[in-house]
Design an enzyme around this catalytic site. Structure first.
Site, PDB file in Angstrom:
ATOM      1  N   ASP A  72     -11.721 -10.775  -0.779  1.00  0.00           N
ATOM      2  CA  ASP A  72     -12.966 -10.981  -0.051  1.00  0.00           C
ATOM      3  C   ASP A  72     -14.037 -10.150  -0.752  1.00  0.00           C
ATOM      4  OD1 ASP A  72     -12.272  -8.401   0.926  1.00  0.00           O
ATOM      5  OD2 ASP A  72     -11.541  -9.235   2.806  1.00  0.00           O
ATOM      6  N   GLU A  91       0.816  -1.220   0.000  1.00  0.00           N
ATOM      7  CA  GLU A  91       0.000   0.000   0.000  1.00  0.00           C
ATOM      8  C   GLU A  91       0.847   1.266   0.000  1.00  0.00           C
ATOM      9  OE1 GLU A  91      -2.796  -0.360   3.211  1.00  0.00           O
ATOM     10  OE2 GLU A  91      -3.650  -2.214   2.420  1.00  0.00           O
ATOM     11  N   GLU A 148      -5.619 -10.801  -1.504  1.00  0.00           N
ATOM     12  CA  GLU A 148      -6.411 -10.609  -0.276  1.00  0.00           C
ATOM     13  C   GLU A 148      -7.902 -10.594  -0.595  1.00  0.00           C
ATOM     14  OE1 GLU A 148      -5.010  -7.360   2.181  1.00  0.00           O
ATOM     15  OE2 GLU A 148      -2.979  -7.523   1.384  1.00  0.00           O
ATOM     16  N   ASN A 177       2.365  -4.896  -3.405  1.00  0.00           N
ATOM     17  CA  ASN A 177       0.963  -5.234  -3.121  1.00  0.00           C
ATOM     18  C   ASN A 177       0.188  -3.955  -2.817  1.00  0.00           C
ATOM     19  OD1 ASN A 177      -1.040  -7.322  -2.659  1.00  0.00           O
ATOM     20  ND2 ASN A 177      -0.942  -6.806  -0.482  1.00  0.00           N
ATOM     21  N   HIS A 192     -10.104  -6.351  -2.125  1.00  0.00           N
ATOM     22  CA  HIS A 192     -11.112  -6.209  -1.069  1.00  0.00           C
ATOM     23  C   HIS A 192     -12.312  -5.515  -1.716  1.00  0.00           C
ATOM     24  CE1 HIS A 192      -8.534  -7.588   2.117  1.00  0.00           C
ATOM     25  NE2 HIS A 192      -7.625  -6.672   1.856  1.00  0.00           N
TER      26      HIS A 192
END
Length: 574
Positions: A440, A321, A438, A372, A409
């Site tokens: 979801d 990030e 990651e 990432n 996400h």
């Protein structure tokens, strides 16, 4: 059973396999003001603690149990009635109930349950009890008791806790698939497809040292890659300068080695979850470090951590990030990017990223090194373009960037497979791998009709893109069960009962299709291949007549049996 959780339980009933439930107590047959005994494990009954039937704080038409703990080891005592003749832990797997807690309800809570004298559940730690001032469904897998018991004891260990409980029930969970049958698992099809299917594991909640637990088995039977959710972040690994805590990370690596799983390391440098001795909030240089001092701190951390896990961790998120959310710079400089302000960027400068990759590569030349970030998945967004520009810039300097991570996400309605595919495709020419790191998928209303099916479809769309490219090897889901997620909206593949949701089966279908494609020789998409660089293909019969135009390549195997022409090649669908 009544009120708030009727919809979730209806959703469970419509799942591939229903969960048999028996209500122990819902308090509707009791009078307001009635009380239940509060039993102290060591000292008999505690008269200072109180469990009283009251009106529901969220809906006064319902009756619930209001509990005020005044001493440790003090639990609600429930008469099991007709259930007392059986050992309930042989029939049921879970103890479930609805929990409501005020905004300030005490501290140091640890859920405990006993059947007679046998402890059937005790938290390993002090777990978050869920959102305050709202009813939350809680469920706990019960350990086997030695014998039947007439009394069920349950509650939260604390000497000052206040909470409400309702709909106390026993659940006989059917997972919806047989995870002891290899062919029904995610991992089986991922292996045949030559892909990684991974999951983030909260080591503090899932005991990776005990392979007999259902949660642990769900992980190693379904996934061939794991990543620690928090236990390998900087604050967890080096809480004090020079003092490293590798225990949880080591346990996860041992678990992975035992079951032939790969390990992702997450993460070496981030503006969040840095130890306080570096920065109080990720931005401030509270300790007045110079550039040279902070570079040395970074080098020592990366070197120590990567070297410790050399040969055990196959890939690292080196920096996480690092891009600012505002990438309006793209309007005036299409090749530009803006880094996020952080202590690393402020003190060291933009080249802190360069140094991080160099240090990690020196510590383990065999590890695959990733960058990432989030919000960089779909082409057409400024941050997506800035991410590509940053990666291209790092590679132009000769830095050992081997992979690009897309966090994903997402919320249902956001997944755009065409834009994601167009974005992922261009990284192939840069010579780097791409991974969903990651994933979801939160639902705005998890209990609305069709919500889980929509969630499943969006999981499918994102995974299909990754299965379609040779330079895309991994899909990692960020968590095991919905109740363990850091997000609201039940975003994961399994319910708190470990029951598989429609998203699980959608993802399994994608992996199975990808495996079938490999079996008949349909490779993935590589830049410059004559077979084409798009995941969408035209299918013709041997007479040249169109069969399906513009379908996803991974869908070819769902066509009726026969021989087709796809991208100039003959393909057999069995």
């Amino acid at each position: 059973m009544k009120r708030l959780f009727i919809l979730p339980l209806l959703a469970l009933a419509m799942a591939p396999a229903a969960a048999q439930q028996t209500v122990v107590c819902d308090f509707e047959d009791m009078a307001l003001g009635d009380t239940l005994p509060m039993s102290d494990l060591y000292n008999g009954y505690d008269t200072d603690s109180r469990a009283e039937v009251v009106a529901d704080p969220a809906n006064p038409q319902n009756k619930v149990l209001h509990v005020k703990n005044k001493s440790w080891n003090t639990l609600i005592e429930l008469d099991l009635g007709e259930l007392a003749s059986e050992n309930i832990t042989e029939t049921y797997r879970q103890l479930a109930f609805d929990l409501y807690r005020p905004a300030s309800d005490g501290s140091y809570k640890q859920f405990v349950a006993r059947l007679g004298a046998d402890t059937i559940y005790a938290d390993a730690g002090f777990c978050d009890q869920g959102q305050a001032e709202a009813w939350v469904e809680k469920s706990y897998f019960m350990s086997r008791a030695d014998a039947p018991g007439a009394k069920l004891y349950m509650g939260f260990n604390s000497d000052d806790a206040e909470f409400y409980v309702d709909n106390i029930r026993l659940v006989a969970v059917d997972y919806g698939y047989d995870f002891t049958d290899e062919a029904q698992t995610l991992r089986h099809h991922a292996a045949l497809a030559g892909k990684n299917i991974g999951v983030a594991v909260p080591v503090w909640r899932i005991d990776v040292g005990n392979d007999n637990l259902e949660a642990t088995q769900t992980v190693f039977r379904n996934f061939n890659m794991v990543v620690a959710e928090n236990e390998m972040k900087p604050d967890a690994l080096q809480p004090s300068q020079g003092q490293f805590n590798f225990g949880d990370g080591d346990r996860l690596c041992d678990f992975a080695a035992r079951h032939g799983m790969g390990v992702r390391g997450h993460t070496l440098v981030w503006h969040k979850q840095e130890p306080a001795w570096i920065t109080s909030d990720g931005y401030k240089n509270d300790h007045g470090y110079t550039r040279a001092e902070l570079l040395k701190i970074m080098e020592d951390h990366i070197t120590s951590v990567v070297a410790h896990y050399k040969g055990k961790v196959k890939e690292w998120d080196v920096v996480n990030e690092v891009l600012d959310d505002d990438q309006s710079i793209i309007r005036t400089n299409p090749a530009g990017y803006k880094l996020r302000e952080s202590v690393w960027q402020a003190v060291i400068g933009d080249d802190f990223i360069d140094s991080a990759f160099v240090y990690a590569h020196r510590a383990d030349p065999g590890a695959h090194l990733f960058i990432n970030d989030y919000g960089v998945e779909f082409q057409g967004k400024a941050k997506t373009q800035a991410y590509y520009n940053l990666v291209r810039s790092l590679l132009a300097k000769g830095l050992p960037v081997g992979g690009v991570g897309f966090q994903c996400h997402l919320t249902v309605g956001e997944a755009d497979s065409a834009k994601f595919s167009a974005n992922v495709k261009r990284y192939a020419s840069l010579g780097v791998k791409c991974a969903i790191t990651e994933l979801d998928m939160a639902m705005p209303d998890p209990y609305a009709a069709g919500a889980e099916e929509q969630q499943a479809e969006e999981y499918r769309k994102m995974a299909e893109v990754m299965m379609g490219y040779d330079h895309c090897e991994s899909v990692v889901v960020w968590g095991v069960t919905d109740d363990m997620s850091w997000r609201q909206g039940n975003p994961l593949l399994f319910r708190s009962t470990l029951q598989a949701k429609p998203a699980f089966f959608a993802l399994r279908d994608v992996l199975e299709e990808a495996a079938g494609k490999v079996a008949v020789g349909i490779g993935g998409i590589a830049e410059g291949e004559g077979y084409g660089a798009s995941p969408f293909v035209d299918v013709y019969d041997l007479g040249g007549r169109p069969v399906a135009l513009g379908i996803l390549r991974s869908r070819v195997q769902s066509l009726p049996r026969g021989v087709y022409v796809v991208g100039g090649r003959c393909v057999v669908v069995k």
